[in-house]
Write an enzyme that holds these catalytic residues in place. Sequence first.
Site, short mmCIF file in Angstrom:
data_model
loop_
_atom_site.label_atom_id
_atom_site.label_comp_id
_atom_site.label_asym_id
_atom_site.label_seq_id
_atom_site.Cartn_x
_atom_site.Cartn_y
_atom_site.Cartn_z
N ASP A 153 -87.42 9.79 15.78
CA ASP A 153 -87.47 10.85 14.68
C ASP A 153 -87.77 12.03 15.47
OD1 ASP A 153 -88.20 12.41 12.65
OD2 ASP A 153 -89.98 11.50 12.32
N ASP A 164 -95.12 13.68 12.06
CA ASP A 164 -95.71 13.96 10.72
C ASP A 164 -96.26 12.48 10.06
OD1 ASP A 164 -93.53 12.29 9.66
OD2 ASP A 164 -92.28 14.08 9.51
N GLN A 213 -95.06 24.40 20.89
CA GLN A 213 -94.50 25.09 19.50
C GLN A 213 -95.26 25.53 18.79
OE1 GLN A 213 -92.06 21.68 18.40
NE2 GLN A 213 -93.84 20.52 18.38
#
Lengths: 297, 297
Positions: free
Chosen positions: A167, A98, A43
């Site tokens: 997540d 993250d 991405q």
Amino acid sequence: MERIPPYLHRAEGELWLTEDERDNLKMTYRIKTVLFEEQSAFQHVMVLDSYDFGPMLVLDGVVQTTSKDGYIYNEMIAHVPLALHPAPRKVLIIGGGDCGVACEAVKYAEITRIDMVEIDETVVRASRLHLPEVSGRLSDPRVRYCYEDGVAFAARAKGEYDVIIVDSSDPIGPAEQLFELPFYHSLHEALRKDGLMVCQSQSPIFHSEIMLKTYRRVGSLFPHIRLYTAVVPTYPGGLWSFTLGAKQELPDPDEIRFDKQAGYANEAVLRRCFALPEFLSELLEGADREASRDGGR
Amino acid sequence: MERIPPYLHRAEGELWLTEDERDNLKMTYRIKTVLFEEQSAFQHVMVLDSYDFGPMLVLDGVVQTTSKDGYIYNEMIAHVPLALHPAPRKVLIIGGGDCGVACEAVKYAEITRIDMVEIDETVVRASRLHLPEVSGRLSDPRVRYCYEDGVAFAARAKGEYDVIIVDSSDPIGPAEQLFELPFYHSLHEALRKDGLMVCQSQSPIFHSEIMLKTYRRVGSLFPHIRLYTAVVPTYPGGLWSFTLGAKQELPDPDEIRFDKQAGYANEAVLRRCFALPEFLSELLEGADREASRDGGR
């Protein structure tokens, strides 16, 4: 001539990011600077310093987490399952590049091992460098980073984990399979016999069909299921849902104890996040009725 | 040539509304049609039919309420005070021109009179005609419409009301005075001795200074004060705050009873809306400490 990264544009001398994924509602953020930009194998990854939200992680042009409000999502996806499990020792995080969820998990002294399986190493690197408010520059010896496909990783794990936290980003692009039944089946197998899992299940207002599909799928595999919500300011609609599936009966929310340092979560918030708005209660009651008619739960 | 109303623009053959009030974050809505447009004596009033939210009330280019989610705000500003008051009979609504709050108040059989004081008749007319999901085409003989300045109206009322609900727009433009101390003082005077008031006090995330100022001002006049939140998808940040001031001690939230038909509110939601996120609890504790140091509450 100035090169402007994809998804950004310049207007009135200012840099702006417009999220373009939705057809009918666009959010436009004023940007100070581009802190990081790289096209990974999976991405397009950016960290943008924004005026209202500070540094933000942006994947394929969509805001994932921000320095201003990232803690809300990370605390709520991590502390609800960790506070409900009687003794979490081994934790698996799928996604979470993250590092924010892992940062919350390391607050539990009783946890001895956290496997963080993120497909895209670029996201972890960018977050550790440019998103310290979210990643906490995480360096805890109990965290093992695995840069591989979460689906393949989960399929190999058997009876190992106390808590699994999914997540993921939205169910388009790299995260699509993380919303499918075979993946939830692998998670069920990967959990110990008193284990539980949680996943983000999208907006009850804008993506109620994805939320209900997730609720039904998790409910078809786990005997005990609960849905809870939190407010995530940078996600469309604000209200966000999380679906929790457990192999053993869950304690009453009013028995939850919580003593960690946090910005959004506290004991009252963790106990009360299961009190759902009426329209949402009714949606889930409909799904429960359907499941029991089909011979499910 | 096509005339495009102010605040709207055409791009790629489509009509769009961009809210321009914030410097760093813009929301852009795709619009089907303009259902109503009029420049009143006070503001520019539109009802726009949007793709994602259905018909929306837009004042001076800013979305105020939508057919899709308007009920959340209206239920939460109305039912919390009405459920906390032991016997509400006479109710004053300041603002609330979309008629949504009055629609919730008429659900209480014990209420005999609702005075709705809206400065701008155009808003009421537009909402009754084009926003039936919010206004409910309200026609209840207990509701008295007063098209005048809420500040002047409140200053004349003495010891009359059981519950006062301040449903104002943002503190810029016509609603500015509805956030000032003299106005809250008038409300205090306008209430019966066991009366209570509530006002919307903006976003705890984006306007925490306005929220805290409101909390301090209400707290300087009323011996009992509470803040609660709800999620309003079309307001920036999603999380919204409401400040409640009471002349007599308020019951424990867990004693709240609620049996009205509603979309967001239910007994659990009304009891639990006072459980505040940690950062918000800490903000209010700071304000409370300051007030007691200054010899206030």
